[in-house]
Design a protein around this motif. Sequence first.
Motif, PDB file in Angstrom:
ATOM      1  N   ASN A   1       0.829  -1.198   0.000  1.00 46.13           N
ATOM      2  CA  ASN A   1       0.000   0.000   0.000  1.00 46.13           C
ATOM      3  C   ASN A   1       0.866   1.251   0.000  1.00 46.13           C
ATOM      4  O   ASN A   1       1.897   1.314   0.676  1.00 46.13           O
ATOM      5  CB  ASN A   1      -0.936   0.016   1.217  1.00 46.13           C
ATOM      6  N   THR A   2       0.441   2.261  -0.761  1.00 44.29           N
ATOM      7  CA  THR A   2       1.160   3.530  -0.799  1.00 44.29           C
ATOM      8  C   THR A   2       1.212   4.145   0.593  1.00 44.29           C
ATOM      9  O   THR A   2       0.216   4.152   1.320  1.00 44.29           O
ATOM     10  CB  THR A   2       0.480   4.507  -1.772  1.00 44.29           C
ATOM     11  N   ILE A   3       2.385   4.678   0.953  1.00 39.53           N
ATOM     12  CA  ILE A   3       2.572   5.271   2.277  1.00 39.53           C
ATOM     13  C   ILE A   3       2.786   6.769   2.105  1.00 39.53           C
ATOM     14  O   ILE A   3       3.843   7.203   1.645  1.00 39.53           O
ATOM     15  CB  ILE A   3       3.777   4.648   2.999  1.00 39.53           C
ATOM     16  N   PRO A   4       1.785   7.609   2.420  1.00 35.88           N
ATOM     17  CA  PRO A   4       1.974   9.061   2.277  1.00 35.88           C
ATOM     18  C   PRO A   4       2.981   9.584   3.281  1.00 35.88           C
ATOM     19  O   PRO A   4       3.134   9.027   4.382  1.00 35.88           O
ATOM     20  CB  PRO A   4       0.573   9.621   2.538  1.00 35.88           C
ATOM     21  N   CYS A   5       3.665  10.626   2.899  1.00 36.37           N
ATOM     22  CA  CYS A   5       4.659  11.218   3.800  1.00 36.37           C
ATOM     23  C   CYS A   5       3.965  11.741   5.051  1.00 36.37           C
ATOM     24  O   CYS A   5       2.991  12.497   4.957  1.00 36.37           O
ATOM     25  CB  CYS A   5       5.398  12.353   3.085  1.00 36.37           C
TER      26      CYS A   5
ATOM     27  N   GLU B   1       0.692  19.161  -3.211  1.00 35.49           N
ATOM     28  CA  GLU B   1       0.241  20.169  -2.256  1.00 35.49           C
ATOM     29  C   GLU B   1       1.113  20.167  -0.998  1.00 35.49           C
ATOM     30  O   GLU B   1       1.371  21.224  -0.411  1.00 35.49           O
ATOM     31  CB  GLU B   1      -1.226  19.916  -1.885  1.00 35.49           C
ATOM     32  N   TYR B   2       1.556  18.994  -0.594  1.00 35.82           N
ATOM     33  CA  TYR B   2       2.423  18.908   0.584  1.00 35.82           C
ATOM     34  C   TYR B   2       3.773  19.575   0.310  1.00 35.82           C
ATOM     35  O   TYR B   2       4.297  20.315   1.163  1.00 35.82           O
ATOM     36  CB  TYR B   2       2.620  17.450   0.973  1.00 35.82           C
ATOM     37  N   LEU B   3       4.339  19.333  -0.861  1.00 35.53           N
ATOM     38  CA  LEU B   3       5.626  19.946  -1.202  1.00 35.53           C
ATOM     39  C   LEU B   3       5.494  21.464  -1.295  1.00 35.53           C
ATOM     40  O   LEU B   3       6.388  22.199  -0.860  1.00 35.53           O
ATOM     41  CB  LEU B   3       6.145  19.364  -2.512  1.00 35.53           C
ATOM     42  N   GLU B   4       4.388  21.951  -1.872  1.00 38.69           N
ATOM     43  CA  GLU B   4       4.170  23.403  -1.931  1.00 38.69           C
ATOM     44  C   GLU B   4       4.042  23.975  -0.520  1.00 38.69           C
ATOM     45  O   GLU B   4       4.528  25.085  -0.248  1.00 38.69           O
ATOM     46  CB  GLU B   4       2.921  23.698  -2.749  1.00 38.69           C
TER      47      GLU B   4
ATOM     48  N   PHE C   1      -4.883  17.903   5.356  1.00 40.77           N
ATOM     49  CA  PHE C   1      -5.993  16.949   5.358  1.00 40.77           C
ATOM     50  C   PHE C   1      -5.504  15.562   4.952  1.00 40.77           C
ATOM     51  O   PHE C   1      -5.945  14.546   5.490  1.00 40.77           O
ATOM     52  CB  PHE C   1      -7.085  17.411   4.398  1.00 40.77           C
ATOM     53  N   VAL C   2      -4.586  15.501   3.975  1.00 38.78           N
ATOM     54  CA  VAL C   2      -4.059  14.219   3.527  1.00 38.78           C
ATOM     55  C   VAL C   2      -3.223  13.582   4.629  1.00 38.78           C
ATOM     56  O   VAL C   2      -3.312  12.379   4.895  1.00 38.78           O
ATOM     57  CB  VAL C   2      -3.221  14.398   2.243  1.00 38.78           C
ATOM     58  N   ILE C   3      -2.385  14.385   5.287  1.00 41.96           N
ATOM     59  CA  ILE C   3      -1.503  13.867   6.329  1.00 41.96           C
ATOM     60  C   ILE C   3      -2.302  13.324   7.514  1.00 41.96           C
ATOM     61  O   ILE C   3      -1.981  12.279   8.073  1.00 41.96           O
ATOM     62  CB  ILE C   3      -0.519  14.969   6.785  1.00 41.96           C
ATOM     63  N   THR C   4      -3.376  14.038   7.893  1.00 41.35           N
ATOM     64  CA  THR C   4      -4.170  13.628   9.054  1.00 41.35           C
ATOM     65  C   THR C   4      -5.186  12.548   8.717  1.00 41.35           C
ATOM     66  O   THR C   4      -5.867  12.058   9.613  1.00 41.35           O
ATOM     67  CB  THR C   4      -4.901  14.842   9.643  1.00 41.35           C
TER      68      THR C   4
END
Length: 690
Positions: free
Chosen positions: A229-233, A494-497, A664-667
């Motif tokens: 599964n993809t693991i978001p930073c 969006e996270y990198l920005e 929102f993605v991180i949480t």
Amino acid sequence: MPQPTPEQLIEEQLRAAQGGGGVIEYLLHRLKPHLPPWLAPIGTGLASWPAHWYWADNAAATAGLTLASVALTGATWAAGKSTTPQRRLHSAVTVAAGSGWFTAAAIAGPDAGPLAGMYFIGGPALALSWNIRQILRRNPDATGSADGGIWEKVGLAKTMTTKAEAAPNKATIGYQLPRGELTTDDVSKALPKLASALDVPPNAIRHAPDPESASRGQIVIVPRDLLKNTIPCPGPSHPGGSIADPIHVGIYEDGTIAILFFPGDSEVSRNAMMLLVMGMTGSGKSEGGLTALGEIFTRRDVVVWGSDPAKAEQTFGPLLPAFDWVALDMPSTKAMITSLQAVIPARTAWLAKHGYKQWEPACAEVQADGSPGMPYLVAWFEEAAKTIRETDEDVFTGIAQEARSAGVSLVVSMQRASHTQVSTDTRASLGSSWCHGVRSERDAEFALDGEVLDAGAAPHVWKDKKPGYSYLVANGVPETFWATPLRDYLSAREYLEWIVLTFADVRAAADPVTSQATAKAAGRHYTQRTRYPLPGATDTQPTQEDTIMPSHTPNAFEASNDGQAPMLTPYNGNGQDDGYDEDLETIDPEQELPHPNTVVQFGERPPAAPKVQLTPKQARQAMEDLLNEFEAEGRTVVRPADFMEHCDRHGRSRAWVSGQVAQFVITGRLAETEETGVYHIVRDDEDEAA
């Protein structure tokens, strides 16, 4: 409880690692090896009743059973010649007692005279004697067992199992080879056969030889792929910290965080990192690099140079504003390489002057004599194969060999570091490697040492089918993890920005020593380098910055001797000068402007709608309310553009809204989908089910 054979032991630990079975299944599995001695008397007793019914009055059967009993006992004695005397005698006595009782029971009846008592006493006694023998077959004080089983199947006969440990999705089996007959190299060659015998994927088995012995080591078996599964930073690991703190880039299959160390550390005998990043197209190499760069851009004492003459802005994309210098064409890339060769001795001299043997976080602080500090420098060359082809195959060799002592790390990223693209000296100088999926085992040898491949590393198994899977062989990474797969964190745009914008005031600027040496070596490629605006800035076009270095000889790009502002020749980024009007030099800046003789009246601009001024906390709550509105409307997916329409409503910039989407993605409030830039709204019931 007795110890099973090596084959049973490995299978048992593998089954435990896979998390199967309850208490009853476990007990049945442990009792299974001890059942055969009990099944023999039970079967003999049951068979005696029909035998008596058929042969009770048959004299020929009586003679035949007697002869068969004697022959069977003799055959058992002869067959036990190759075993120990005790085992031979025990087997013969057991067969003689069992066959003799059966003969008597078949003739006279199982319940005749003392036969019933002999059965109920002698049967369990014989069964228990074999159970006891089975228990005592292993010496708990010995180093292992030389029983055959699975070791013999894979060509490692006489190998002893010394230990067996089980953890969630992981089994560790220690071994002792027969001395003088086998070596740990033989174990490495047998790993594919061992994977076949255990029915697990080829790269699910790793080999860790004992560095102090050529006949000992351990086998690590990981039967299930927990990285699929993809693991978001998860976000910055050390926001505002030093580049000397570890850079988090992913997670190993056992849950351990994968880290990189760029500066050296004399206390732990670690050199500064020179890194080769390799992987075929589609392997996720660039995404892993963006995650590492995003981590670097959250640190306070590091400056980053980047080069990508092949894909230009495509790879670095959202991170471009954070670079001190980014070269996106070949002339600028060549100038960057020349500058690195120039700044290394300049930085080394500065370190020696201030009493440093190598770069450390204190170097970035103001020094005792009042001179400004010197941040660490990371030079990242993406798609370096093009750079090498158009320069020289040894172009990075000298830099990699000399940069360690100058507070500089070199990162070379390419698809295939073959002999035709990178010299042997360059590969040897890049002491660390981050290898993603490759096309063949031959390609893997260009990035990973033979001992890592022998230990079970197999990036050629992934190819481009498992993007983000990688092996990390780097300074500061324990050797036990070199052959362990990891999954790179995936960083959304969006996270990198958000990183670029949030840590803009944290990031360091280039120090005077590095800037002056670079300006002399690269000229306008550096002094007029393109600078990219921060996300959400009013001016969204990149600009060419004029860097005027102190204590530098004035030239055509700097101030004239009379103190006037510099007259700059616009540089178009391709090595050519755009012309400018020489008549501008004759304009008198003190001359008054002529009075206007025409007045044009424009319509008045309508008054702007008043913005709602919210505190940061209120603005974040407004974003959460907006997401709840989308969910209440029955929407399951959203895009950043959906939030951007409400920037004015919150009194916040578009960049701020992008950062909130990344949060929102991180949480876990939003989840990435297969389509780039589209996010799934995670409902509360989905979160609880997960």
